[in-house]
Design an enzyme around this catalytic site. Structure first.
Site, PDB file in Angstrom:
ATOM      1  N   GLY A   1      15.819 -10.283 -17.151  1.00  0.00           N
ATOM      2  CA  GLY A   1      14.623 -10.795 -17.097  1.00  0.00           C
ATOM      3  C   GLY A   1      14.659 -12.240 -17.215  1.00  0.00           C
ATOM      4  O   GLY A   1      15.549 -12.940 -17.690  1.00  0.00           O
TER       5      GLY A   1
ATOM      6  N   THR B   1      14.157 -18.015 -19.229  1.00  0.00           N
ATOM      7  CA  THR B   1      14.367 -19.356 -18.891  1.00  0.00           C
ATOM      8  C   THR B   1      15.038 -20.193 -19.933  1.00  0.00           C
ATOM      9  O   THR B   1      15.992 -21.031 -19.977  1.00  0.00           O
ATOM     10  CB  THR B   1      13.382 -20.010 -18.206  1.00  0.00           C
ATOM     11  OG1 THR B   1      12.726 -19.061 -17.223  1.00  0.00           O
ATOM     12  CG2 THR B   1      13.359 -21.430 -17.671  1.00  0.00           C
TER      13      THR B   1
ATOM     14  N   GLY C   1       9.347 -15.329 -33.811  1.00  0.00           N
ATOM     15  CA  GLY C   1      10.239 -16.440 -32.890  1.00  0.00           C
ATOM     16  C   GLY C   1      11.337 -16.822 -33.536  1.00  0.00           C
ATOM     17  O   GLY C   1      12.557 -16.174 -33.503  1.00  0.00           O
TER      18      GLY C   1
ATOM     19  N   LYS D   1       5.386  -6.549 -35.694  1.00  0.00           N
ATOM     20  CA  LYS D   1       6.205  -7.010 -36.426  1.00  0.00           C
ATOM     21  C   LYS D   1       6.287  -6.470 -37.869  1.00  0.00           C
ATOM     22  O   LYS D   1       7.612  -6.554 -38.470  1.00  0.00           O
ATOM     23  CB  LYS D   1       5.832  -8.472 -36.693  1.00  0.00           C
ATOM     24  CG  LYS D   1       5.836  -9.199 -34.791  1.00  0.00           C
ATOM     25  CD  LYS D   1       5.390 -10.477 -34.697  1.00  0.00           C
ATOM     26  CE  LYS D   1       5.284 -11.171 -33.243  1.00  0.00           C
ATOM     27  NZ  LYS D   1       4.298 -12.138 -33.232  1.00  0.00           N
TER      28      LYS D   1
END
Lengths: 430, 430
Positions: free
Chosen positions: A11, A17, A134, A205
């Site tokens: 991915g 990225t 995150g 989460k």
């Protein structure tokens, strides 16, 4: 010359990225830390012709076997998202002896057991720090740094979109719909915002965090979920007057009836460490029997914060490879604890009612609560609305089932025009 | 039957007792995590006849060789404190092939390099999570979870005693001396409070954190240190009026001139994540180029929080032993960066002056600042004191050397009766 450790990336969206950028930007210092060079050998993409922000033409492929069957690739990093085929790719990678790193909370929350068992069987690492909150270190702190503790409670603000929205609603006194529209315009909320505002993202989460904290497998289905769509500026204003803010909390506690695990908006005292957490920031509050109260704060989403967590996992796996060790820390769900049904969970409640403005109204309402053994900690009459009065009350700590019965009784009473909102109160100072 | 890993404990003061209690209390779940039973085989004490809170008679010894030369002991835990002979014991333990865990910030801040080199040479683990901020996970998060980042800044409240005192001074508007007396009565401050109120305890901790964050060896001597003894209730009141609180901050930043590392009281905006950190709580704010702003919060001292961190290190080492790996993560000081002399460090400054209340006074004072290229961001005349006026000003961001020159000029001016305080402003919103 240092060893080279080759990575296959599944991915190349935002997170993929970010990982490519970060490993490139800080590659030199990472190499010093690890004692090996980490190289992305191949990247799986859907469309070779799409224009990319990085020069990766030479390493792109649309054929997953180019990664899963490449004997030189030792680490597979799944950042494609979705459940299928991401799950199958990860399992296949493990079966082929590759270590796996993922940022995919959906899969970890749902298929954690299978992934851990496959990792253990194949003696590979399985890491997923980025799947919760995150960039904030929380999985490793729970599994390692607090490993000597019996964890009593995990309570987090783990969804940036809803925290941004509630912060905006609090600051600007604006309503849910207009703040949602603004969040969508800014790209903080999706076109279909259900996963965020409905509490489902936070639920995945907390399922992951609860599994680690309480050493028992908790899945999404175990989590009681309420979203923030019913929160009004009025509730936020009254919360403030009473010394609270309203936050979407993801909560897991160990109780005598089992693991109490839920996501819902809640009144939180302004003095609580989670209360100052603003905008898109996330934070996770953890209480342990030895360490006491701790909190982990930071950015819960975004290209580079998430890439920070994914890359930390890659570095950790690379260190394992260099030291010829694997599966050093795997599944810690060695218990099987029941989940506490929500009807038994106990908190105080905030209730906002529209009632007929006539003598005896309050007595009747108090009676309805009293009949369910719900005592009222606090009652105040707020503004007039037409011929009615708005009544705000905070109950004492009661089981959810009793509160629901009292609310149902209220709904059937002629004096009660409307039950406007019912919100739990967490971490109340009693 | 599970493997048994034997531990030797050097010292049985507060922390040692906490470690014994914790490994006993949560021993079963720790054994499940590690896959081995962790047993304290021997405890080094100074006095065998002293009465102990735990039944440890059978394992106490006053002879350190009983631990350092015992081939069955694989982990030595140093919780005796002080520099000597604790350092020599740790080095000897490593030379004898034992892994070492310590809570000793003095030694890590001063002899970190020697300990790491000895650990590496002997292929053993060296862990010291408890040396900074007690129970708060911070060493492991910096070394592992944020390993992909270039760290830009570490800023912490890492001394509970002074944070308790400043919190009290803020809440009760009481002065330094009376709050110190109270903290001493409560056992939060030592009879000789210099290490805490003078900033030296915080300086040792920031030396350790800066070494890890910036990959270069920073020792106590590199840290610029100012304590909180000069902070008055007046300064705290004015800070509040201007939207700040006063905290004793331990700061390390990478600058073009080197590592800027210092401990001093500072004005901190009330909106900063560290501002709500109250009482004896600690917190460390870390900024990285990928992760952005993060914070780690919790109890920085105390028997059980510190035992939580020491035990986490023991668990980590035990996992390494079970997986037959050592020295997996050792010293990360692979650079040699200069330390930025304090004269080059730049912040805004708060200055409180007692000046003669006559025309032209302000112009003269502004002129003295202007002569050193220090511009004033904000000036306000506060209360009258006798025939004088109290003047509060905030400068723009200036190098420390320029500010000192301006202050020296002020001290020589007839219009200035007294320079009452000079305090740095950190994390100012510019």
């Amino acid at each position: 010359m240092n060893k080279v450790i080759q990575v296959g990336l599944l991915g190349m969206g935002t997170v993929g990225t970010g990982v490519l950028k970060l490993l490139q930007k800080n590659g030199a210092s990472i190499e010093q830390r690890v004692g090996a060079q980490i190289v992305i050998k191949k990247v799986l993409v859907r469309d070779l012709s799409k224009s990319r922000p990085l020069p990766v033409d030479a390493i792109m492929t649309t054929v997953v076997e180019d990664i899963l069957d490449d004997p030189d690739i030792q680490i597979v990093v799944e950042v494609m998202g979705g459940e299928h085929p991401a799950l199958e790719y990860m399992l296949k990678a493990m079966q082929n002896g590759k270590h796996v790193v993922t940022a995919n909370k959906d899969i970890v929350a749902k298929y954690g057991r299978e992934l851990f068992e496959t990792a253990e069987k194949n003696q590979v690492d399985f890491q997923f720090e980025a799947s919760v909150a995150g960039g904030i270190p929380i999985i490793r702190p729970l599994k390692q740094c607090l490993a000597a503790n019996r964890i009593q409670e995990v309570m987090g603000i783990v969804n940036g979109t809803t925290n941004y929205m509630l912060t905006k609603m609090t600051r600007d006194k604006s309503d849910f719909a207009s703040v949602l529209a603004e969040a969508q315009a800014k790209g903080y909320a999706e076109a279909d915002p259900t996963a965020d505002v409905g509490g489902w993202d936070a639920a995945r989460k907390i399922a992951i965090l609860a599994s680690i904290a309480f050493n028992t497998r908790i899945t999404l289905d175990d989590v009681y979920v309420e979203g923030i769509t019913a929160i009004s500026p009025q509730d936020i204003e009254y919360a403030g007057e009473l010394g609270y803010c309203i936050k979407l909390l993801a909560i897991a506690k160990e109780t005598p009836r089992g693991i109490d695990v839920r996501v819902h908006p809640a009144f939180l005292p302004l003095s609580h460490p989670l209360a100052p957490v603003q905008d898109v920031f996330n934070a996770i509050f953890v209480s342990g029997d030895a360490v006491g109260d701790t909190m982990f704060y930071g950015r819960g989403a975004g290209e580079m914060p998430t890439a920070s967590a994914v890359s930390a996992d890659i570095i950790d796996v690379a260190r394992d490879i260099c030291h010829n060790v694997a599966s050093r820390i795997l599944c810690t769900c060695f218990d099987e604890k029941p989940v506490c049904p929500v009807r038994y969970t106990e908190t105080p409640y905030y209730v906002r009612l529209l009632v007929e403005d006539r003598p005896g109204a309050l007595a009747a309402i108090a009676g309805a609560f009293g009949a369910q053994q719900v005592s009222l900690h606090f009652v105040i009459q707020k503004r007039k609305v037409g011929d009615c009065a708005e009544l705000v009350l905070i109950t004492s700590r009661v089981p959810d089932a009793d509160l629901r019965l009292a609310i149902n009784t209220l709904r059937g009473m002629s004096v009660v025009r409307e039950v406007q909102n019912v919100i739990r109160v967490e971490a109340a100072i009693e």
